[in-house]
Write an enzyme that holds these catalytic residues in place. Structure first.
Site, PDB file in Angstrom:
ATOM      1  N   THR A  87      14.859  49.398   8.759  1.00  0.00           N
ATOM      2  CA  THR A  87      14.454  48.179   9.473  1.00  0.00           C
ATOM      3  C   THR A  87      13.706  48.565  10.738  1.00  0.00           C
ATOM      4  O   THR A  87      14.075  49.525  11.413  1.00  0.00           O
ATOM      5  CB  THR A  87      15.665  47.292   9.838  1.00  0.00           C
ATOM      6  OG1 THR A  87      15.184  46.189  10.615  1.00  0.00           O
ATOM      7  CG2 THR A  87      16.734  48.038  10.619  1.00  0.00           C
ATOM      8  N   THR A 129      15.968  41.758   9.639  1.00  0.00           N
ATOM      9  CA  THR A 129      15.844  42.255   8.264  1.00  0.00           C
ATOM     10  C   THR A 129      17.229  42.729   7.831  1.00  0.00           C
ATOM     11  O   THR A 129      17.981  43.259   8.652  1.00  0.00           O
ATOM     12  CB  THR A 129      14.860  43.438   8.237  1.00  0.00           C
ATOM     13  OG1 THR A 129      13.560  42.943   8.507  1.00  0.00           O
ATOM     14  CG2 THR A 129      14.862  44.169   6.905  1.00  0.00           C
TER      15      THR A 129
HETATM   16  N1  ASP Z   1      10.550  46.262   8.644  1.00  0.00           N
HETATM   17  C1  ASP Z   1      10.246  44.860   8.615  1.00  0.00           C
HETATM   18  C2  ASP Z   1       8.757  44.687   8.448  1.00  0.00           C
HETATM   19  O1  ASP Z   1       8.001  45.391   9.073  1.00  0.00           O
HETATM   20  C3  ASP Z   1      10.687  44.119   9.856  1.00  0.00           C
HETATM   21  C4  ASP Z   1      12.031  44.501  10.425  1.00  0.00           C
HETATM   22  O2  ASP Z   1      12.751  45.288   9.827  1.00  0.00           O
HETATM   23  O3  ASP Z   1      12.380  43.999  11.504  1.00  0.00           O
HETATM   24  O4  ASP Z   1       8.355  43.807   7.707  1.00  0.00           O
END
Ligand code: ASP
Length: 352
Positions: free
Chosen positions: A266, A215
């Site tokens: 993230t 992300t």
């Molecule tokens: N936070 C993001 C989600 O849950 C994924 C990530 O940041 O790796 O969609």
């Protein structure tokens, strides 16, 4: 008489010295105000040096540098923090290295569903989109929602119709295909046939939890003292039922307020939503008078960790001071101050 005069001069000298010391002390305690600053992340998770090849590490570093320098130049030339956030994220969205736009992970049905959000710290205006499949740069659509609609969050087909009406660049969904993300989904589906695993296993199953990094997010402070933050993601590999993570949720994945800070998150989205991570950091600064450092440490290392969540944030306070806090093994991250000094990291604190 002469002695008295000398004594008087000595006294004046001592008072002057004391005052100078006090001034130095005050200046030392005052937070350093950056004229402008920018900070980015490219995802958090089990990112270990022993699992990384030299060429892949170099590719990540080069792309993070390219992205942050793009935003830095915009800010240096007097551009707005919103523009810097958008253009910096565009660079990472266009790269297959990150779980965002071009490099997005696949959902259970083999489709790339994209989420993004952006927030303006000067006005508390915000825009977000969730579950779009044909928008080349989701952060641009989030910006369009913020500036050209009366809404904050649009999703699915409706968001795509809005994008078409506003002339946002659309692509065939096949544009988002990358072989390694597709292979990651196949590995999980194969495993799902044998064991019963859930979407959340993406984060906890040692076999598959590394299948979703990347992300992207950015926070910028411009020369007018305005903060902005943005986040863009493909979410979680093998997600189902139109699952929406924290990235398009204002207060969880993204938050900006000129009075406090800007934050982009993230990690395991469900926990970031439940913890209202980005807003909690701002609220601790606003209501408890905490520094950015103390607020981010409390929210990530204590509250999120206690809840069972994993991930991290990048943030800037309104002085341009950075925070890069994560409770995972690593987080792709970079910061630039107004002097153009670049701090870049991938692994845990002592490993970079
Ligand atoms: N936070 C993001 C989600 O849950 C994924 C990530 O940041 O790796 O969609």
């Amino acid at each position: 008489m002469k002695n008295l005069l000398l004594l008087f001069l000595l006294l004046v000298f001592m008072v002057a010295c004391k005052q100078e010391n006090t001034e130095i002390k005050t200046a030392h305690n005052a937070p350093e105000q950056q004229d402008f600053a920018i900070i980015i992340h490219g995802g958090a998770g089990t990112i270990l040096k022993e699992n990384m090849t030299d060429s892949l590490e170099a590719a990540y570093k080069a792309k993070l540098s390219e992205a942050i320098k793009t935003g830095y130049e915009i800010l240096k030339n007097g551009g707005t923090s919103l523009e810097a956030v958008q253009r910096t994220i565009n660079i990472m969205e266009d790269s297959p290295l990150f779980n965002s736009a071009k490099g997005a992970v696949f959902n259970h049905e083999g489709v790339n569903e994209l989420d993004a959000s952006i927030m303006d710290g000067a006005t508390l205006n915000a825009g977000a989109i969730a579950g779009v499949t044909n928008v080349k740069n989701p952060i641009n659509l989030a910006y369009e929602v913020m500036t050209n609609s009366e809404h904050v969050l649009l999703s699915g087909k409706g968001a795509e119709t809005f994008a078409a009406e506003k002339g946002i660049e659309l692509v065939d969904p096949s544009y988002f295909f990358t072989q390694n993300r597709y292979d990651a989904l196949q590995r999980i589906l194969e495993r799902e046939k044998n064991d019963s695993i859930t979407a959340a296993s993406t984060f906890i199953d040692p076999f598959i939890k590394d299948e979703k990094f990347g992300t992207v997010g950015c926070v910028a402070l411009d020369k007018n003292g305005n903060l902005a933050a943005g986040t863009s993601t493909g979410g979680m590999t093998n997600k189902r039922y139109n699952r929406i993570g924290d990235s398009p949720i204002i207060g969880s994945g993204t938050y900006a307020n000129n009075a406090t800070c800007g934050v982009s998150s993230t990690g395991w989205g469900e926990y970031f939503i439940r913890g209202q991570v980005a807003y909690d950091i701002s609220a601790q600064m606003e209501y408890a008078g905490k520094s950015l450092k103390d607020a981010t440490h409390n929210v990530i290392q204590e509250k999120l960790t206690k809840l069972g969540g994993t991930g991290g944030i990048v943030a800037l306070d309104h002085y341009g001071n950075p925070s890069m806090e994560f409770n995972t093994e690593g987080m792709y991250r970079a910061y630039m101050n107004d002097q153009g000094e670049l701090t870049l990291g991938i692994y845990g604190e002592n490993e970079d």
